[in-house]
Each structure stands twice: as structure tokens, then as C-alpha cells.
Design a protein around this motif. Structure first.
Motif, PDB file in Angstrom:
ATOM      1  N   GLU A  31      -4.676   6.026  -9.285  1.00  0.00           N
ATOM      2  CA  GLU A  31      -4.851   5.222  -9.529  1.00  0.00           C
ATOM      3  C   GLU A  31      -3.870   4.902 -11.106  1.00  0.00           C
ATOM      4  OE1 GLU A  31      -9.143   5.655 -11.004  1.00  0.00           O
ATOM      5  OE2 GLU A  31      -9.271   5.369  -9.237  1.00  0.00           O
ATOM      6  N   HIS A  81      -2.433  -1.195  -3.997  1.00  0.00           N
ATOM      7  CA  HIS A  81      -3.212  -0.042  -3.474  1.00  0.00           C
ATOM      8  C   HIS A  81      -2.859   1.334  -3.648  1.00  0.00           C
ATOM      9  CE1 HIS A  81      -7.033   2.405  -2.411  1.00  0.00           C
ATOM     10  NE2 HIS A  81      -6.246   2.678  -1.594  1.00  0.00           N
ATOM     11  N   ARG A 129     -11.550   1.530   5.943  1.00  0.00           N
ATOM     12  CA  ARG A 129     -11.226   0.435   5.294  1.00  0.00           C
ATOM     13  C   ARG A 129     -10.253  -0.539   5.426  1.00  0.00           C
ATOM     14  NH1 ARG A 129     -13.642  -3.370   3.769  1.00  0.00           N
ATOM     15  NH2 ARG A 129     -12.933  -3.871   1.986  1.00  0.00           N
ATOM     16  N   ILE A 170      -3.461   5.745  -3.813  1.00  0.00           N
ATOM     17  CA  ILE A 170      -4.582   6.460  -3.948  1.00  0.00           C
ATOM     18  C   ILE A 170      -4.789   7.190  -5.631  1.00  0.00           C
ATOM     19  CG2 ILE A 170      -5.140   7.470  -1.717  1.00  0.00           C
ATOM     20  CD1 ILE A 170      -3.012  10.036  -1.955  1.00  0.00           C
ATOM     21  N   GLU A 180      -3.756   5.073   8.269  1.00  0.00           N
ATOM     22  CA  GLU A 180      -5.261   4.755   7.893  1.00  0.00           C
ATOM     23  C   GLU A 180      -5.111   3.556   7.358  1.00  0.00           C
ATOM     24  OE1 GLU A 180      -9.097   6.934   5.203  1.00  0.00           O
ATOM     25  OE2 GLU A 180      -8.136   6.947   6.997  1.00  0.00           O
ATOM     26  N   VAL A 181      -3.693   3.711   6.600  1.00  0.00           N
ATOM     27  CA  VAL A 181      -4.062   2.550   6.134  1.00  0.00           C
ATOM     28  C   VAL A 181      -4.247   1.041   7.064  1.00  0.00           C
ATOM     29  CG1 VAL A 181      -2.188   1.136   4.944  1.00  0.00           C
ATOM     30  CG2 VAL A 181      -2.205   3.028   4.093  1.00  0.00           C
ATOM     31  N   ARG A 230      -5.877  -3.426  -5.969  1.00  0.00           N
ATOM     32  CA  ARG A 230      -7.089  -3.805  -5.036  1.00  0.00           C
ATOM     33  C   ARG A 230      -7.715  -2.086  -4.501  1.00  0.00           C
ATOM     34  NH1 ARG A 230      -8.642  -8.001  -6.027  1.00  0.00           N
ATOM     35  NH2 ARG A 230      -6.942 -10.169  -5.561  1.00  0.00           N
ATOM     36  N   PRO A 231      -8.887  -1.957  -4.322  1.00  0.00           N
ATOM     37  CA  PRO A 231      -9.311  -0.529  -4.481  1.00  0.00           C
ATOM     38  C   PRO A 231      -9.620  -0.209  -2.812  1.00  0.00           C
ATOM     39  CG  PRO A 231     -11.476  -2.425  -4.076  1.00  0.00           C
ATOM     40  CD  PRO A 231      -9.942  -3.450  -4.389  1.00  0.00           C
ATOM     41  N   ASP A 232      -8.651  -1.163  -2.117  1.00  0.00           N
ATOM     42  CA  ASP A 232      -8.791  -0.011  -0.771  1.00  0.00           C
ATOM     43  C   ASP A 232      -8.083  -0.913   0.271  1.00  0.00           C
ATOM     44  OD1 ASP A 232     -10.038  -2.492   0.276  1.00  0.00           O
ATOM     45  OD2 ASP A 232     -11.392  -1.581  -0.199  1.00  0.00           O
ATOM     46  N   PRO A 233      -6.760  -0.395   1.006  1.00  0.00           N
ATOM     47  CA  PRO A 233      -5.920  -1.080   1.993  1.00  0.00           C
ATOM     48  C   PRO A 233      -6.975  -2.925   2.490  1.00  0.00           C
ATOM     49  CG  PRO A 233      -5.982   1.031   2.150  1.00  0.00           C
ATOM     50  CD  PRO A 233      -7.239   0.776   1.380  1.00  0.00           C
ATOM     51  N   VAL A 284       0.673  -0.710  -0.075  1.00  0.00           N
ATOM     52  CA  VAL A 284      -0.406   0.095  -0.297  1.00  0.00           C
ATOM     53  C   VAL A 284       1.094   0.803   0.076  1.00  0.00           C
ATOM     54  CG1 VAL A 284      -2.098   1.100   1.188  1.00  0.00           C
ATOM     55  CG2 VAL A 284      -1.859  -1.045   1.044  1.00  0.00           C
TER      56      VAL A 284
END
Length: 289
Positions: A34, A30, A79, A32, A73-74, A48-51, A7
Motif C-alpha cells: 500500500e 494496484h 479478483r 500488494i 493471480e493478477v 485501486r484495491p485489486d487488479p 499492476v
């Protein structure tokens, strides 16, 4: 489990992902951004869309973000990865954050049976890409042995600092404080040379072969002489690291004369609006140009 999650796939994390992909290990990523994920997906990574999604089914989650707030946050956000990770998995923490933040993360993960490998890195994207960057590793020996294969892929210069998460962060802050002192000193010396009317390129030729030489001074001041401040290492990074180093020193009961002065130089650069430029710009700041 040979599958690895990363991540934060910016300059360093992206290079690490490519290095692991070269060894034909499955990698889930992952970020932020894209575009960064898409570039790695083209090389074989799974975006992947999130951690949390990235961490599922992985033996180790590599966290390669900027600061403690992003780590929080991660791992523990809405998420965050910790909510899906299970006992036996491990988190490899690579950002430069405070020792207390590392210790807090390790404690919270340990409550779920998840191991923490405190492993701040040094060396830049090129060395991350070819596996020659340095890792300052602090974790239990048993955890290290379980993850040794992936650690060895990432780094041919692994320093086993201790078995206590937090000590890797302390070691990194000691190193980065010295890097900041060396850089600020090189910028000041070169600014002095400019005020004396010296040929700065020839002055650097002398410094590089004499007692004033430092790697970071040579690297950054050569760029400064060329007027090249395109960001490789933003001013904000050493501004953060010198601040954390001075704070960690104070917690340990140590106060030195140079750390606080160096921290002030980087803070001044950020206040002058130079934070997003390469830290070679300290020369411009001190030379008044």
C-alpha cells in the motif's frame, strides 16, 4: 482509451507509472504494498484495491510483477483483471516468464478478445523512469499500432521481435542467459585475481579497457570491490531467469556448456542464503569471503 492501468508498481512498475504520469495520462495502479500505491497517488495516480478494479476503463493493462504465478493471480485470480476486461483492451506483459506461459496467457485472453503484447523489459528503474529502457515486443502489428503511443512513452528502444507472443520472452531469456554468463564469468575472474593477490580496483581498470569488458561485469564487480551488496538486482532474479533460459533451450532442442553451469552458480548462491542480496555477491561466493 488513454487511461493506463499498472499492476505491480515496485522499482520498475513504479518508475513506469511516473513516466506515464509525466505525460499527463491518467494512471490507475494496484500493488500488494500500500505504501507504493500511496506514493504514486501523491503524484496523481489512482490507487485501486485489486487488479480487476485497476483494469476497468483502461485501454491497456501493464503487468509488471515477478513471475508466472503472480501473472496468473493478477489476470485470472479471484479478483483478476481478465474477468472485467473487454474486447479491444490489451495486456502488456513485462515480467520475464517462460515462453509457454506467455503463449498460454495470450490464448486465454484472446478467447475474450483481449490482445496480449509480450514485452519483457531491460534497463533498470532509472531508464524506466526516463523512458529509455528496452522493450522486446512481440504482438500482432494491428495491436502494436493501437498501443504505440503508450509503448513509445515507456521506451525509446523498442525492438519489434515478431508478431507472435512468446518470442519476446524467448529473446529476453537469450539476453538474460548471456547476462548471467557474463556476470558469473566476471565474478570468477575477479575471485581469481584476488587469490593471486592483485589489486582488484586496478584489475578492473584493465578489464574495462580490454577484451574482458562487459557492462554487467563492470557494474557489479565495482560494487563487489566496495563490499556493496545492497540489492538493486536480487540474486533470485537471474537465478530464475537462467533456469527459465536453460529450460527454454531444452524445449528447443539446444544444449550448451555454459548455460547450465551458470544456472548452477546462481542456484548455489540462493542455497547459500544470498538470494536477497545484490547479484554482485557472486564475487563473495566464488572468492570464499
Amino acid at each position: 482509451m488513454r487511461r493506463v492501468a499498472i499492476v505491480g508498481v515496485g522499482n520498475m512498475g513504479g518508475a513506469m507509472a511516473q513516466r506515464i504520469l509525466d505525460q499527463r495520462w491518467p494512471v490507475q495502479v494496484h500493488d500488494i504494498d500500500e505504501g507504493r500505491m500511496a506514493a504514486l497517488a501523491a503524484l496523481g495516480a489512482v490507487a485501486r484495491p485489486d487488479p480487476a478494479a485497476a483494469a476497468i476503463g483502461c485501454g491497456v493493462l501493464i503487468v509488471c510483477v515477478v513471475d508466472a504465478a503472480q501473472v496468473e493471480e493478477v489476470l485470472f485470480g479471484p479478483r483478476g483483471a481478465a474477468q472485467v476486461m473487454r474486447a479491444g483492451q490489451a495486456v502488456l506483459l513485462c515480467p520475464t516468464i517462460s515462453p509457454r506461459d506467455v503463449e498460454d496467457v495470450a490464448k486465454r485472453l484472446a478467447e475474450q478478445g483481449i490482445a496480449t503484447i509480450d514485452a519483457p523489459m531491460s534497463g533498470g528503474p532509472a531508464r524506466a523512469r526516463d523512458g529509455t529502457m528496452s522493450l522486446m515486443v512481440a504482438c500482432e502489428d494491428a495491436v502494436y499500432e493501437r498501443q504505440k503511443m503508450v509503448i513509445d512513452i515507456l521506451s525509446s528502444k523498442v525492438f519489434r521481435v515478431s508478431q507472435k507472443p512468446g518470442d519476446g520472452a524467448r529473446t529476453k531469456l537469450v539476453n538474460n542467459l548471456l547476462a548471467g554468463i557474463n556476470l558469473a564469468g566476471a565474478a570468477e575472474a575477479l575471485a581469481m585475481g584476488k587469490s593471486m593477490g592483485l589489486d582488484l580496483s586496478r584489475t578492473m581498470d584493465v578489464i574495462e579497457q580490454s577484451s574482458g569488458q562487459s557492462w554487467i561485469g563492470t557494474d557489479r564487480m565495482r560494487r563487489a570491490i566496495a563490499g556493496d551488496y545492497a540489492p538493486r538486482a536480487h540474486v533470485t532474479l537471474l537465478q530464475k531467469d537462467t533456469r527459465l533460459a536453460v529450460q527454454a533451450a531444452a524445449i528447443a532442442g539446444f544444449t550448451g556448456p555454459l548455460g547450465a553451469a551458470t544456472q548452477a552458480v546462481f542456484a548455489r548462491a540462493v542455497e547459500a542464503g544470498l538470494g536477497d542480496l545484490d547479484d554482485a555477491v557472486l564475487f563473495r561466493l566464488l572468492a570464499g569471503s
